[in-house]
Design a protein around this motif. Structure first.
Motif, PDB file in Angstrom:
ATOM      1  N   VAL A  25       0.843  -1.198   0.000  1.00 51.65           N
ATOM      2  CA  VAL A  25       0.000   0.000   0.000  1.00 51.65           C
ATOM      3  C   VAL A  25       0.877   1.247   0.000  1.00 51.65           C
ATOM      4  N   GLY A  26       1.984   1.180   0.731  1.00 53.61           N
ATOM      5  CA  GLY A  26       2.936   2.284   0.726  1.00 53.61           C
ATOM      6  C   GLY A  26       3.492   2.546  -0.663  1.00 53.61           C
ATOM      7  N   LEU A  27       3.803   1.484  -1.408  1.00 50.36           N
ATOM      8  CA  LEU A  27       4.336   1.646  -2.763  1.00 50.36           C
ATOM      9  C   LEU A  27       3.346   2.377  -3.666  1.00 50.36           C
ATOM     10  N   THR A  60      13.574  12.049  -4.472  1.00 50.00           N
ATOM     11  CA  THR A  60      14.043  10.893  -3.703  1.00 50.00           C
ATOM     12  C   THR A  60      14.457   9.768  -4.657  1.00 50.00           C
ATOM     13  N   PRO A  61      15.682   9.227  -4.515  1.00 48.53           N
ATOM     14  CA  PRO A  61      16.098   8.108  -5.369  1.00 48.53           C
ATOM     15  C   PRO A  61      15.145   6.924  -5.218  1.00 48.53           C
ATOM     16  N   PRO A  62      14.932   6.150  -6.293  1.00 48.89           N
ATOM     17  CA  PRO A  62      13.957   5.052  -6.249  1.00 48.89           C
ATOM     18  C   PRO A  62      14.165   4.076  -5.095  1.00 48.89           C
ATOM     19  N   ALA A 109      12.214   2.127   0.137  1.00 45.62           N
ATOM     20  CA  ALA A 109      12.477   1.845   1.548  1.00 45.62           C
ATOM     21  C   ALA A 109      11.578   2.686   2.447  1.00 45.62           C
ATOM     22  N   TYR A 110      11.355   3.942   2.065  1.00 49.03           N
ATOM     23  CA  TYR A 110      10.458   4.815   2.838  1.00 49.03           C
ATOM     24  C   TYR A 110       9.048   4.242   2.864  1.00 49.03           C
ATOM     25  N   ALA A 146      11.782   6.266   8.977  1.00 55.90           N
ATOM     26  CA  ALA A 146      11.194   6.518   7.661  1.00 55.90           C
ATOM     27  C   ALA A 146      11.451   7.932   7.132  1.00 55.90           C
ATOM     28  N   PRO A 147      11.237   9.000   7.909  1.00 54.11           N
ATOM     29  CA  PRO A 147      11.390  10.349   7.340  1.00 54.11           C
ATOM     30  C   PRO A 147      12.779  10.626   6.773  1.00 54.11           C
TER      31      PRO A 147
END
Length: 264
Positions: A122-124, A135-137, A142-143, A213-214
């Motif tokens: 869901v995050g993706l 932000t790099p992929p 990871a975030y 995460a941040p």
């Protein structure tokens, strides 16, 4: 599994354009639909498996430009406009299917596969809906996964009592053993210092994820990703409420008052 809370999703809507908001609503409906296939208790296992199989095929049709279901038709323009990854939908289906096969997890590593399936996926999808440029992929992935893990660990802790009613216990057995908490005592819903210690281990993992995460997000993407930060603030506050109540979740479902969610 618990689908993402609608109230938390909708708090993030305030910070989205009309089209991104509509995309998030459609993604939430997909999450809710596939969660209900497994969790609402209305279907025998074989019927649930058939419905999940249909949705696996429908995801393939969606990405081939040939969706047939009303919800897939609704998702189609957002898939194209926001480059929503097929992995998010496909692995979510695999994640919810785990609830048809497993009711216990031995280790955190084993649980992590479930967390990714029902939450990291869901995050993706969400990070693409919210938007990003800097932000790099690898860091963005990871975030998204770290945030999803934090949310789902919080859900798992909140829902121990409700999940026991379905015959499920997501607290890894290795954590119960390390805390000296017999699994049978949890099944009997006996709150004890040992149970609280086992829950504290999950709390520590979730808290670490909220803190980590941040830093994975490029500072110039933080404005676009504000809806995720809003959800994280609400979920992290729920995590702290669980700690304040000494993880008394075997009978009660802890929640945070709506005024406090709005304040956060």
């Amino acid at each position: 599994m618990s689908a993402p809370a609608a109230s938390s999703f909708r708090l993030g809507f305030f910070f989205l354009s009309k089209q991104r908001r509509a995309g998030l609503e459609a993604v939430y409906e997909f999450c809710r639909l596939v969660d209900d296939i497994v969790d609402d208790g209305a279907r025998p296992k074989d019927a649930a498996e058939r419905e999940l199989a249909f949705w696996r095929e429908e995801v393939e049709r969606l990405y081939a430009g040939r969706p047939t279901h009303a919800l897939a038709l609704r998702l189609a323009p957002f898939v194209e406009r926001f480059s929503l990854p097929k992995e998010g939908f496909a692995e979510l289906l695999n994640g919810v299917a785990m609830d048809l096969e497993k009711a216990r997890y031995e280790t955190q590593d084993e649980l992590d596969k479930y967390l990714f399936g029902v939450a990291g996926t869901v995050g993706l999808l969400c990070v693409e809906l919210f938007g990003h440029r800097f932000t790099p992929p690898a860091d963005l992935r990871a975030y998204a996964v770290t945030m999803g893990n934090a949310f789902q660990l919080t859900n798992i802790m909140r829902d121990v009592g409700a999940d026991l009613e379905k015959g499920r216990l997501y607290v890894p057995r290795e954590d119960l053993r390390a805390a000296g908490c017999p699994e049978d005592s949890v099944l009997r819903r006996e709150h004890s210092p040992a149970f609280a210690a086992a829950m504290r281990r999950l709390y520590d993992r979730a808290k670490a994820a909220y803190l980590a995460a941040p830093a994975l997000l490029h500072p110039d993407d933080r404005r676009a990703q504000l809806p995720g930060a809003v959800m994280a603030a609400v979920y992290e506050d729920l995590l702290e409420e669980l700690r304040r109540r000494e993880f008394r979740v075997l009978f009660d479902k802890v929640s945070t008052p709506k005024p406090r969610r709005l304040l956060l």
